[in-house]
Motif scaffolding. Sequence first.
Motif, PDB file in Angstrom:
ATOM      1  N   GLU A   1      -4.124 -12.174  -3.244  1.00  0.00           N
ATOM      2  CA  GLU A   1      -4.389 -13.324  -3.137  1.00  0.00           C
ATOM      3  C   GLU A   1      -4.727 -14.522  -3.820  1.00  0.00           C
ATOM      4  OE1 GLU A   1      -7.834 -11.603  -1.283  1.00  0.00           O
ATOM      5  OE2 GLU A   1      -6.906 -10.840   0.349  1.00  0.00           O
ATOM      6  N   GLY A   2      -3.585 -14.096  -5.050  1.00  0.00           N
ATOM      7  CA  GLY A   2      -3.507 -15.304  -5.855  1.00  0.00           C
ATOM      8  C   GLY A   2      -2.686 -16.117  -5.855  1.00  0.00           C
ATOM      9  N   GLU A   3      -2.274 -17.309  -6.892  1.00  0.00           N
ATOM     10  CA  GLU A   3      -1.607 -17.588  -7.333  1.00  0.00           C
ATOM     11  C   GLU A   3      -0.973 -16.962  -8.666  1.00  0.00           C
ATOM     12  OE1 GLU A   3      -0.400 -20.771  -5.532  1.00  0.00           O
ATOM     13  OE2 GLU A   3      -1.787 -19.580  -3.609  1.00  0.00           O
ATOM     14  N   ILE A   4       1.005 -17.332  -8.057  1.00  0.00           N
ATOM     15  CA  ILE A   4       0.985 -16.882  -9.797  1.00  0.00           C
ATOM     16  C   ILE A   4       1.616 -18.380 -10.709  1.00  0.00           C
ATOM     17  CG2 ILE A   4       3.479 -15.514 -11.168  1.00  0.00           C
ATOM     18  CD1 ILE A   4       3.753 -14.332  -8.181  1.00  0.00           C
ATOM     19  N   GLU A   5       1.796 -18.432 -11.856  1.00  0.00           N
ATOM     20  CA  GLU A   5       1.002 -20.183 -13.051  1.00  0.00           C
ATOM     21  C   GLU A   5       2.415 -19.848 -13.641  1.00  0.00           C
ATOM     22  OE1 GLU A   5      -1.334 -23.306 -12.172  1.00  0.00           O
ATOM     23  OE2 GLU A   5      -2.450 -22.284 -13.744  1.00  0.00           O
ATOM     24  N   ASP A   6       3.163 -20.105 -13.851  1.00  0.00           N
ATOM     25  CA  ASP A   6       3.326 -19.277 -15.286  1.00  0.00           C
ATOM     26  C   ASP A   6       4.037 -18.438 -15.667  1.00  0.00           C
ATOM     27  OD1 ASP A   6       4.597 -20.749 -17.922  1.00  0.00           O
ATOM     28  OD2 ASP A   6       3.089 -21.315 -18.720  1.00  0.00           O
ATOM     29  N   GLY A   7       3.840 -17.380 -14.890  1.00  0.00           N
ATOM     30  CA  GLY A   7       4.318 -15.594 -15.351  1.00  0.00           C
ATOM     31  C   GLY A   7       2.767 -15.179 -15.184  1.00  0.00           C
ATOM     32  N   ARG A   8       1.910 -16.034 -15.647  1.00  0.00           N
ATOM     33  CA  ARG A   8       0.446 -15.237 -14.893  1.00  0.00           C
ATOM     34  C   ARG A   8      -0.147 -15.568 -13.317  1.00  0.00           C
ATOM     35  NH1 ARG A   8      -2.263 -18.383 -19.574  1.00  0.00           N
ATOM     36  NH2 ARG A   8      -0.920 -17.981 -21.571  1.00  0.00           N
ATOM     37  N   ILE A   9      -0.510 -13.697 -13.157  1.00  0.00           N
ATOM     38  CA  ILE A   9      -1.438 -14.302 -11.792  1.00  0.00           C
ATOM     39  C   ILE A   9      -3.309 -14.307 -11.782  1.00  0.00           C
ATOM     40  CG2 ILE A   9      -1.942 -11.344 -11.939  1.00  0.00           C
ATOM     41  CD1 ILE A   9      -1.180 -13.618  -8.281  1.00  0.00           C
ATOM     42  N   LEU A  10      -3.014 -15.374 -11.351  1.00  0.00           N
ATOM     43  CA  LEU A  10      -4.374 -16.127 -11.837  1.00  0.00           C
ATOM     44  C   LEU A  10      -5.755 -15.020 -10.631  1.00  0.00           C
ATOM     45  CD1 LEU A  10      -3.384 -18.314 -12.980  1.00  0.00           C
ATOM     46  CD2 LEU A  10      -4.689 -19.899 -11.650  1.00  0.00           C
ATOM     47  N   CYS A  11      -6.651 -14.694 -10.733  1.00  0.00           N
ATOM     48  CA  CYS A  11      -7.267 -13.876  -9.056  1.00  0.00           C
ATOM     49  C   CYS A  11      -7.768 -14.707  -8.530  1.00  0.00           C
ATOM     50  CB  CYS A  11      -8.327 -13.105 -10.458  1.00  0.00           C
ATOM     51  SG  CYS A  11      -9.382 -12.311  -9.274  1.00  0.00           S
ATOM     52  N   PRO A  12      -8.277 -14.423  -7.187  1.00  0.00           N
ATOM     53  CA  PRO A  12      -8.816 -15.832  -6.464  1.00  0.00           C
ATOM     54  C   PRO A  12     -10.066 -15.872  -6.954  1.00  0.00           C
ATOM     55  CG  PRO A  12      -7.836 -13.401  -5.010  1.00  0.00           C
ATOM     56  CD  PRO A  12      -7.313 -14.109  -6.740  1.00  0.00           C
ATOM     57  N   PHE A  13     -11.020 -14.824  -7.164  1.00  0.00           N
ATOM     58  CA  PHE A  13     -12.278 -14.775  -6.759  1.00  0.00           C
ATOM     59  C   PHE A  13     -13.018 -15.562  -8.466  1.00  0.00           C
ATOM     60  CE2 PHE A  13     -14.288 -10.266  -4.719  1.00  0.00           C
ATOM     61  CZ  PHE A  13     -13.114 -11.125  -3.687  1.00  0.00           C
TER      62      PHE A  13
ATOM     63  N   ASP B   1       1.004  -1.515  -0.284  1.00  0.00           N
ATOM     64  CA  ASP B   1      -0.542  -0.075   0.021  1.00  0.00           C
ATOM     65  C   ASP B   1       0.537   1.219   0.090  1.00  0.00           C
ATOM     66  OD1 ASP B   1      -2.798  -0.761   0.046  1.00  0.00           O
ATOM     67  OD2 ASP B   1      -1.433  -2.071   2.173  1.00  0.00           O
ATOM     68  N   LEU B   2       0.177   2.452  -0.761  1.00  0.00           N
ATOM     69  CA  LEU B   2       1.494   3.416  -1.066  1.00  0.00           C
ATOM     70  C   LEU B   2       0.587   4.605  -0.196  1.00  0.00           C
ATOM     71  CD1 LEU B   2       2.610   3.039  -5.295  1.00  0.00           C
ATOM     72  CD2 LEU B   2       3.302   2.462  -3.110  1.00  0.00           C
ATOM     73  N   ASP B   3       1.667   5.055   0.111  1.00  0.00           N
ATOM     74  CA  ASP B   3       0.848   6.710   1.107  1.00  0.00           C
ATOM     75  C   ASP B   3      -0.221   7.457   0.453  1.00  0.00           C
ATOM     76  OD1 ASP B   3       2.980   6.204   3.271  1.00  0.00           O
ATOM     77  OD2 ASP B   3       4.178   7.848   2.010  1.00  0.00           O
ATOM     78  N   ASP B   4       0.141   7.558  -1.004  1.00  0.00           N
ATOM     79  CA  ASP B   4      -0.625   7.895  -2.065  1.00  0.00           C
ATOM     80  C   ASP B   4      -2.662   6.700  -1.699  1.00  0.00           C
ATOM     81  OD1 ASP B   4      -0.506   6.227  -3.912  1.00  0.00           O
ATOM     82  OD2 ASP B   4       0.606   7.505  -5.157  1.00  0.00           O
ATOM     83  N   GLY B   5      -2.292   6.120  -1.545  1.00  0.00           N
ATOM     84  CA  GLY B   5      -3.791   5.204  -1.237  1.00  0.00           C
ATOM     85  C   GLY B   5      -3.799   4.513  -2.562  1.00  0.00           C
ATOM     86  N   ARG B   6      -2.922   4.450  -3.312  1.00  0.00           N
ATOM     87  CA  ARG B   6      -2.982   2.973  -4.534  1.00  0.00           C
ATOM     88  C   ARG B   6      -1.966   2.014  -4.428  1.00  0.00           C
ATOM     89  NH1 ARG B   6       1.200   5.392  -9.024  1.00  0.00           N
ATOM     90  NH2 ARG B   6       2.307   6.498  -7.200  1.00  0.00           N
ATOM     91  N   ALA B   7      -2.375   0.414  -3.868  1.00  0.00           N
ATOM     92  CA  ALA B   7      -2.946  -0.943  -3.593  1.00  0.00           C
ATOM     93  C   ALA B   7      -1.962  -1.643  -4.773  1.00  0.00           C
ATOM     94  CB  ALA B   7      -3.467  -1.383  -3.189  1.00  0.00           C
ATOM     95  N   LEU B   8      -0.399  -2.132  -4.784  1.00  0.00           N
ATOM     96  CA  LEU B   8      -0.254  -2.924  -5.504  1.00  0.00           C
ATOM     97  C   LEU B   8       0.070  -4.322  -5.398  1.00  0.00           C
ATOM     98  CD1 LEU B   8       2.875  -0.376  -6.626  1.00  0.00           C
ATOM     99  CD2 LEU B   8       0.446  -0.700  -7.558  1.00  0.00           C
ATOM    100  N   ALA B   9       0.040  -4.832  -6.271  1.00  0.00           N
ATOM    101  CA  ALA B   9       0.196  -6.504  -6.357  1.00  0.00           C
ATOM    102  C   ALA B   9       1.838  -6.450  -6.305  1.00  0.00           C
ATOM    103  CB  ALA B   9      -0.119  -7.073  -6.922  1.00  0.00           C
ATOM    104  N   VAL B  10       2.812  -7.083  -6.058  1.00  0.00           N
ATOM    105  CA  VAL B  10       4.404  -6.741  -6.565  1.00  0.00           C
ATOM    106  C   VAL B  10       4.964  -8.263  -6.429  1.00  0.00           C
ATOM    107  CG1 VAL B  10       6.834  -6.237  -6.120  1.00  0.00           C
ATOM    108  CG2 VAL B  10       4.996  -5.132  -4.832  1.00  0.00           C
ATOM    109  N   TYR B  11       5.524  -9.161  -7.251  1.00  0.00           N
ATOM    110  CA  TYR B  11       5.602 -10.076  -7.707  1.00  0.00           C
ATOM    111  C   TYR B  11       7.337 -10.376  -7.952  1.00  0.00           C
ATOM    112  CZ  TYR B  11       0.691  -9.097  -9.777  1.00  0.00           C
ATOM    113  OH  TYR B  11      -0.072  -8.963 -10.116  1.00  0.00           O
ATOM    114  N   HIS B  12       7.600 -11.520  -7.358  1.00  0.00           N
ATOM    115  CA  HIS B  12       8.964 -11.863  -7.708  1.00  0.00           C
ATOM    116  C   HIS B  12       8.562 -13.172  -8.493  1.00  0.00           C
ATOM    117  CE1 HIS B  12      12.492 -13.341  -5.633  1.00  0.00           C
ATOM    118  NE2 HIS B  12      13.447 -13.513  -6.907  1.00  0.00           N
ATOM    119  N   TRP B  13       9.186 -12.980  -9.734  1.00  0.00           N
ATOM    120  CA  TRP B  13       8.698 -13.968 -10.750  1.00  0.00           C
ATOM    121  C   TRP B  13      10.613 -14.281 -11.863  1.00  0.00           C
ATOM    122  CZ3 TRP B  13       8.144 -14.642 -15.498  1.00  0.00           C
ATOM    123  CH2 TRP B  13       7.776 -16.001 -16.275  1.00  0.00           C
ATOM    124  N   GLU B  14      10.991 -15.714 -11.588  1.00  0.00           N
ATOM    125  CA  GLU B  14      12.074 -16.270 -11.751  1.00  0.00           C
ATOM    126  C   GLU B  14      13.217 -14.926 -12.125  1.00  0.00           C
ATOM    127  OE1 GLU B  14      11.358 -17.173 -16.394  1.00  0.00           O
ATOM    128  OE2 GLU B  14      10.989 -18.844 -15.503  1.00  0.00           O
TER     129      GLU B  14
END
Length: 103
Positions: free
Chosen positions: A54-66, A22-35
């Motif tokens: 809250e999702g899973e990374i699979e093969d360079g993709r983020i899968l939405c949990p919903f 969460d950034l100070d300006d209110g933005r929320a980011l998802a930060v990924y570590h992949w390869e």
Amino acid sequence: PGVTIRLCATSDIPEGEVLRVDLDDGRALAVYHWEGQFFATDDLCTHGDASLSEGEIEDGRILCPFHMGSFDIRTGEAVAAPCSIAVRTYPLTTREGEVFLVD
Ligand code: FES
């Protein structure tokens, strides 16, 4: 040159995982570590009110949990239905064990 904002330490995100920042300006980011690299997108799914970190990374993709739609974490492109709108991506840089957003 843009502003750089520290997001986290590289060690905060194990390989293959994603962290919400969460950034100070209110933005929320998802930060990924992949390869061995770090990527960031908006945390909010473009399909609904889901947190991509809250999702899973699979093969360079983020899968939405919903609804299990997905996005390419490098480009933000929507790659599986029901997602059809790209998620915003953010350029990152890493330096001395820290991850920065280049804004
Ligand atoms: Fe993300 Fe529906 S809210 S796929």
